[in-house]
Design a protein around this motif. Sequence first.
Motif, PDB file in Angstrom:
ATOM      1  N   TRP A 132      33.707 -21.102  47.908  1.00  0.00           N
ATOM      2  CA  TRP A 132      32.802 -22.087  46.977  1.00  0.00           C
ATOM      3  C   TRP A 132      31.598 -22.094  47.497  1.00  0.00           C
ATOM      4  CZ3 TRP A 132      29.685 -25.875  47.386  1.00  0.00           C
ATOM      5  CH2 TRP A 132      29.331 -26.427  46.279  1.00  0.00           C
ATOM      6  N   LEU A 133      31.498 -22.020  48.859  1.00  0.00           N
ATOM      7  CA  LEU A 133      30.081 -22.294  49.481  1.00  0.00           C
ATOM      8  C   LEU A 133      29.315 -20.984  49.189  1.00  0.00           C
ATOM      9  CD1 LEU A 133      28.718 -24.823  50.910  1.00  0.00           C
ATOM     10  CD2 LEU A 133      29.400 -23.726  53.188  1.00  0.00           C
ATOM     11  N   VAL A 134      30.040 -19.930  49.675  1.00  0.00           N
ATOM     12  CA  VAL A 134      29.088 -18.545  49.560  1.00  0.00           C
ATOM     13  C   VAL A 134      28.763 -18.434  48.053  1.00  0.00           C
ATOM     14  CG1 VAL A 134      29.614 -16.181  49.723  1.00  0.00           C
ATOM     15  CG2 VAL A 134      30.255 -17.773  51.426  1.00  0.00           C
ATOM     16  N   VAL A 135      29.377 -18.727  47.335  1.00  0.00           N
ATOM     17  CA  VAL A 135      29.136 -18.314  45.632  1.00  0.00           C
ATOM     18  C   VAL A 135      27.997 -19.407  45.290  1.00  0.00           C
ATOM     19  CG1 VAL A 135      30.132 -18.011  43.362  1.00  0.00           C
ATOM     20  CG2 VAL A 135      31.374 -17.442  45.067  1.00  0.00           C
ATOM     21  N   ALA A 136      28.433 -20.614  45.537  1.00  0.00           N
ATOM     22  CA  ALA A 136      27.389 -21.600  45.295  1.00  0.00           C
ATOM     23  C   ALA A 136      26.027 -21.306  46.012  1.00  0.00           C
ATOM     24  CB  ALA A 136      27.802 -22.952  45.645  1.00  0.00           C
ATOM     25  N   TYR A 137      25.893 -20.880  47.260  1.00  0.00           N
ATOM     26  CA  TYR A 137      24.577 -20.550  47.728  1.00  0.00           C
ATOM     27  C   TYR A 137      23.995 -19.355  47.335  1.00  0.00           C
ATOM     28  CZ  TYR A 137      21.133 -19.360  51.468  1.00  0.00           C
ATOM     29  OH  TYR A 137      20.236 -19.280  52.311  1.00  0.00           O
ATOM     30  N   ALA A 138      24.638 -18.450  46.984  1.00  0.00           N
ATOM     31  CA  ALA A 138      24.077 -17.118  46.239  1.00  0.00           C
ATOM     32  C   ALA A 138      23.695 -17.445  44.992  1.00  0.00           C
ATOM     33  CB  ALA A 138      25.291 -16.412  46.153  1.00  0.00           C
ATOM     34  N   PHE A 139      24.413 -18.166  44.060  1.00  0.00           N
ATOM     35  CA  PHE A 139      24.032 -18.219  42.592  1.00  0.00           C
ATOM     36  C   PHE A 139      23.411 -19.508  42.157  1.00  0.00           C
ATOM     37  CE2 PHE A 139      27.102 -14.727  43.095  1.00  0.00           C
ATOM     38  CZ  PHE A 139      26.442 -13.636  42.620  1.00  0.00           C
ATOM     39  N   ARG A 140      23.914 -20.535  43.025  1.00  0.00           N
ATOM     40  CA  ARG A 140      23.363 -22.032  42.656  1.00  0.00           C
ATOM     41  C   ARG A 140      24.144 -22.655  41.323  1.00  0.00           C
ATOM     42  NH1 ARG A 140      21.710 -24.246  46.784  1.00  0.00           N
ATOM     43  NH2 ARG A 140      20.249 -25.631  45.447  1.00  0.00           N
ATOM     44  N   TYR A 141      25.256 -22.231  41.028  1.00  0.00           N
ATOM     45  CA  TYR A 141      26.082 -22.722  39.887  1.00  0.00           C
ATOM     46  C   TYR A 141      27.336 -23.135  40.825  1.00  0.00           C
ATOM     47  CZ  TYR A 141      23.236 -20.164  36.775  1.00  0.00           C
ATOM     48  OH  TYR A 141      22.078 -19.599  35.733  1.00  0.00           O
TER      49      TYR A 141
END
Length: 201
Positions: A132-141
């Motif tokens: 979750w953290l990696v995707v949230a950091y990369a895309f801000r969604y």
Amino acid sequence: MASVLAILAAYLIGSISFAVVVSRLFGLSDPRTYGSKNPGATNVLRSGNKAAAALTLLGDGFKGWLAVWLALTFKEQYELGSSTIAAVGLAVFIGHLWPVFFRFVGGKGVATALGVLLAINVWLGVGTFVTWLVVAYAFRYSSLAALIASLFAPFYYGLLFGPDLTLLAVAIMSGLLIYRHGSNIANLMRGKESRIGSKKK
């Protein structure tokens, strides 16, 4: 009888909506009335109050962890089998989605699901959270991160433990989480999804 009571207790624990409770304590607007209208930490963050959002996140995650931890702690004393433990995890998650204390209008279950996974196995929870953290950091969604993490959670569990009833429960939680993000999926496809940290309108 003990198994039924454990599952019912888990559902009631899950029915405590920390987004609503914390917002009231902080004198904020009901999170069901602005932004995504979802009673969850991400929407509470849109109020601009980071402390309230953090407490909501911790509370929703803690209740998922607590229900499963209690079942695991007392499983021998009350002869709770693995099927009951799996059902408890699913019940606390469903309680968050459809809480009896708030007219069955609940959140999308991301933090509560994470709490359940952490209680089942720390590495399972950590792996899912890092995803979750990696995707949230990369895309801000937040929604996109939750969707991808939910797809990986059953995969991670299968790698760690293989197929069993708990894997089925985790897969059902993932399916329900994706279902609850239906509007977010539509917004993502239209490019209208709110990014993490955006203020309420």
